[in-house]
Design a protein around this motif. Structure first.
Motif, PDB file in Angstrom:
ATOM      1  N   ARG A  31       0.839  -1.201   0.114  1.00  0.00           N
ATOM      2  CA  ARG A  31       0.049   0.014   0.139  1.00  0.00           C
ATOM      3  C   ARG A  31       1.036   1.272   0.056  1.00  0.00           C
ATOM      4  O   ARG A  31       0.398   2.343  -0.075  1.00  0.00           O
ATOM      5  CB  ARG A  31      -0.754  -0.008   1.146  1.00  0.00           C
ATOM      6  CG  ARG A  31      -1.734  -1.130   1.346  1.00  0.00           C
ATOM      7  CD  ARG A  31      -2.757  -1.349   2.468  1.00  0.00           C
ATOM      8  NE  ARG A  31      -1.629  -1.681   3.435  1.00  0.00           N
ATOM      9  CZ  ARG A  31      -1.843  -1.730   4.888  1.00  0.00           C
ATOM     10  NH1 ARG A  31      -3.242  -1.739   5.085  1.00  0.00           N
ATOM     11  NH2 ARG A  31      -1.184  -2.199   5.707  1.00  0.00           N
ATOM     12  N   SER A  32       2.102   1.053   0.346  1.00  0.00           N
ATOM     13  CA  SER A  32       3.200   2.383   0.360  1.00  0.00           C
ATOM     14  C   SER A  32       3.257   2.838  -1.081  1.00  0.00           C
ATOM     15  O   SER A  32       3.827   1.801  -1.781  1.00  0.00           O
ATOM     16  CB  SER A  32       4.229   1.834   1.154  1.00  0.00           C
ATOM     17  OG  SER A  32       5.432   2.609   1.091  1.00  0.00           O
ATOM     18  N   PRO A  33       3.173   4.131  -1.302  1.00  0.00           N
ATOM     19  CA  PRO A  33       3.617   4.593  -2.668  1.00  0.00           C
ATOM     20  C   PRO A  33       5.126   4.312  -2.838  1.00  0.00           C
ATOM     21  O   PRO A  33       5.444   3.835  -4.045  1.00  0.00           O
ATOM     22  CB  PRO A  33       3.467   5.884  -2.460  1.00  0.00           C
ATOM     23  CG  PRO A  33       2.393   6.157  -1.366  1.00  0.00           C
ATOM     24  CD  PRO A  33       2.692   5.140  -0.459  1.00  0.00           C
ATOM     25  N   ALA A  34       5.947   4.483  -1.936  1.00  0.00           N
ATOM     26  CA  ALA A  34       7.300   4.089  -2.257  1.00  0.00           C
ATOM     27  C   ALA A  34       7.499   2.474  -2.687  1.00  0.00           C
ATOM     28  O   ALA A  34       8.497   2.399  -3.453  1.00  0.00           O
ATOM     29  CB  ALA A  34       8.204   4.322  -0.890  1.00  0.00           C
ATOM     30  N   VAL A  35       6.958   1.585  -2.123  1.00  0.00           N
ATOM     31  CA  VAL A  35       7.106   0.168  -2.177  1.00  0.00           C
ATOM     32  C   VAL A  35       6.504  -0.117  -3.665  1.00  0.00           C
ATOM     33  O   VAL A  35       6.988  -0.700  -4.707  1.00  0.00           O
ATOM     34  CB  VAL A  35       6.243  -0.585  -1.099  1.00  0.00           C
ATOM     35  CG1 VAL A  35       6.283  -2.274  -1.500  1.00  0.00           C
ATOM     36  CG2 VAL A  35       6.975  -0.645  -0.036  1.00  0.00           C
ATOM     37  N   ARG A  36       5.544   0.717  -4.095  1.00  0.00           N
ATOM     38  CA  ARG A  36       4.799   0.333  -5.205  1.00  0.00           C
ATOM     39  C   ARG A  36       5.764   1.169  -6.385  1.00  0.00           C
ATOM     40  O   ARG A  36       5.858   0.480  -7.350  1.00  0.00           O
ATOM     41  CB  ARG A  36       3.351   1.065  -5.359  1.00  0.00           C
ATOM     42  CG  ARG A  36       2.517   0.324  -4.166  1.00  0.00           C
ATOM     43  CD  ARG A  36       0.825   1.236  -4.388  1.00  0.00           C
ATOM     44  NE  ARG A  36       0.268   0.875  -5.600  1.00  0.00           N
ATOM     45  CZ  ARG A  36      -0.493  -0.075  -5.805  1.00  0.00           C
ATOM     46  NH1 ARG A  36      -0.591  -0.929  -5.021  1.00  0.00           N
ATOM     47  NH2 ARG A  36      -1.214  -0.064  -6.974  1.00  0.00           N
ATOM     48  N   ARG A  41       9.447  -0.256 -10.950  1.00  0.00           N
ATOM     49  CA  ARG A  41      10.674  -0.132 -11.396  1.00  0.00           C
ATOM     50  C   ARG A  41      11.467  -1.474 -11.737  1.00  0.00           C
ATOM     51  O   ARG A  41      12.019  -1.817 -12.626  1.00  0.00           O
ATOM     52  CB  ARG A  41      11.697   0.710 -10.711  1.00  0.00           C
ATOM     53  CG  ARG A  41      11.619   2.055 -10.572  1.00  0.00           C
ATOM     54  CD  ARG A  41      12.556   3.016  -9.965  1.00  0.00           C
ATOM     55  NE  ARG A  41      13.042   2.528  -8.501  1.00  0.00           N
ATOM     56  CZ  ARG A  41      12.307   2.873  -7.492  1.00  0.00           C
ATOM     57  NH1 ARG A  41      11.419   3.875  -7.548  1.00  0.00           N
ATOM     58  NH2 ARG A  41      12.588   2.305  -6.343  1.00  0.00           N
ATOM     59  N   GLN A  42      11.098  -2.423 -10.793  1.00  0.00           N
ATOM     60  CA  GLN A  42      11.682  -3.905 -10.996  1.00  0.00           C
ATOM     61  C   GLN A  42      10.892  -4.330 -12.029  1.00  0.00           C
ATOM     62  O   GLN A  42      11.367  -5.439 -12.819  1.00  0.00           O
ATOM     63  CB  GLN A  42      11.515  -4.483  -9.537  1.00  0.00           C
ATOM     64  CG  GLN A  42      12.546  -4.102  -8.616  1.00  0.00           C
ATOM     65  CD  GLN A  42      12.312  -4.725  -7.300  1.00  0.00           C
ATOM     66  OE1 GLN A  42      11.120  -5.233  -7.044  1.00  0.00           O
ATOM     67  NE2 GLN A  42      13.083  -4.228  -6.231  1.00  0.00           N
ATOM     68  N   VAL A  43       9.599  -4.322 -12.088  1.00  0.00           N
ATOM     69  CA  VAL A  43       8.982  -4.990 -13.067  1.00  0.00           C
ATOM     70  C   VAL A  43       9.401  -4.459 -14.539  1.00  0.00           C
ATOM     71  O   VAL A  43       9.420  -5.273 -15.379  1.00  0.00           O
ATOM     72  CB  VAL A  43       7.232  -4.708 -13.016  1.00  0.00           C
ATOM     73  CG1 VAL A  43       6.922  -5.288 -14.263  1.00  0.00           C
ATOM     74  CG2 VAL A  43       7.098  -5.745 -11.762  1.00  0.00           C
ATOM     75  N   ALA A  44       9.507  -3.160 -14.678  1.00  0.00           N
ATOM     76  CA  ALA A  44       9.864  -2.591 -15.848  1.00  0.00           C
ATOM     77  C   ALA A  44      11.242  -3.193 -16.488  1.00  0.00           C
ATOM     78  O   ALA A  44      11.577  -3.105 -17.631  1.00  0.00           O
ATOM     79  CB  ALA A  44      10.285  -0.969 -15.943  1.00  0.00           C
TER      80      ALA A  44
END
Length: 71
Positions: A31-36, A41-44
Protein backbone atom coordinates in the motif's frame (compact mmCIF):
# COMPACT_ATOMS: atom_id res chain seq x y z
CA UNK A 1 -3.33 -6.55 30.57
CA UNK A 2 -2.22 -9.58 32.55
CA UNK A 3 -5.23 -11.55 31.30
CA UNK A 4 -4.19 -10.94 27.68
CA UNK A 5 -0.63 -12.05 28.40
CA UNK A 6 -1.92 -15.19 30.12
CA UNK A 7 -4.18 -16.05 27.18
CA UNK A 8 -1.28 -15.61 24.75
CA UNK A 9 0.97 -17.76 26.94
CA UNK A 10 -1.72 -20.46 27.10
CA UNK A 11 -2.26 -20.31 23.35
CA UNK A 12 1.47 -20.68 22.69
CA UNK A 13 1.64 -23.61 25.12
CA UNK A 14 -1.28 -25.34 23.36
CA UNK A 15 0.36 -24.82 19.99
CA UNK A 16 3.66 -26.24 21.24
CA UNK A 17 1.77 -29.27 22.50
CA UNK A 18 0.39 -29.67 18.97
CA UNK A 19 3.95 -29.40 17.59
CA UNK A 20 3.11 -26.06 16.00
CA UNK A 21 5.38 -23.07 15.96
CA UNK A 22 4.44 -19.45 15.42
CA UNK A 23 6.23 -17.73 12.56
CA UNK A 24 6.07 -14.02 11.89
CA UNK A 25 6.85 -12.57 8.51
CA UNK A 26 7.64 -8.97 7.74
CA UNK A 27 6.94 -8.09 4.13
CA UNK A 28 7.00 -4.83 2.20
CA UNK A 29 3.71 -2.93 2.49
CA UNK A 30 2.26 -2.90 -1.05
CA UNK A 31 0.00 0.00 0.00
CA UNK A 32 3.04 2.25 0.40
CA UNK A 33 3.70 4.57 -2.57
CA UNK A 34 7.45 4.03 -2.17
CA UNK A 35 7.08 0.25 -2.29
CA UNK A 36 4.71 0.44 -5.26
CA UNK A 37 7.18 2.66 -7.13
CA UNK A 38 9.99 0.20 -6.41
CA UNK A 39 7.86 -2.68 -7.73
CA UNK A 40 7.07 -0.73 -10.90
CA UNK A 41 10.79 -0.09 -11.49
CA UNK A 42 11.66 -3.75 -10.92
CA UNK A 43 8.91 -5.03 -13.21
CA UNK A 44 10.01 -2.62 -15.95
CA UNK A 45 13.51 -4.17 -15.85
CA UNK A 46 12.30 -7.77 -16.23
CA UNK A 47 13.50 -9.73 -19.25
CA UNK A 48 10.23 -11.07 -20.68
CA UNK A 49 11.91 -13.98 -22.50
CA UNK A 50 13.61 -15.12 -19.30
CA UNK A 51 10.35 -14.77 -17.36
CA UNK A 52 8.49 -16.84 -19.95
CA UNK A 53 11.20 -19.50 -19.74
CA UNK A 54 10.94 -19.55 -15.94
CA UNK A 55 7.15 -19.87 -16.07
CA UNK A 56 7.37 -22.74 -18.56
CA UNK A 57 9.80 -24.55 -16.26
CA UNK A 58 7.58 -23.98 -13.21
CA UNK A 59 4.57 -25.34 -15.11
CA UNK A 60 6.56 -28.37 -16.27
CA UNK A 61 7.55 -29.37 -12.73
CA UNK A 62 4.31 -28.35 -11.02
CA UNK A 63 2.24 -31.06 -9.37
CA UNK A 64 -0.94 -29.11 -10.07
CA UNK A 65 -2.82 -28.70 -13.33
CA UNK A 66 -0.26 -30.65 -15.34
CA UNK A 67 -1.83 -33.57 -17.22
CA UNK A 68 1.62 -34.94 -18.07
CA UNK A 69 2.25 -35.59 -14.36
CA UNK A 70 -1.04 -37.33 -13.52
CA UNK A 71 0.06 -40.39 -11.59
Amino acid sequence: MAAVAERMRDMRRRRREQNLREVRLLVPDARSPAVRARIVRQVARLDLAAEDDALRWIESVSEFDNPARDD
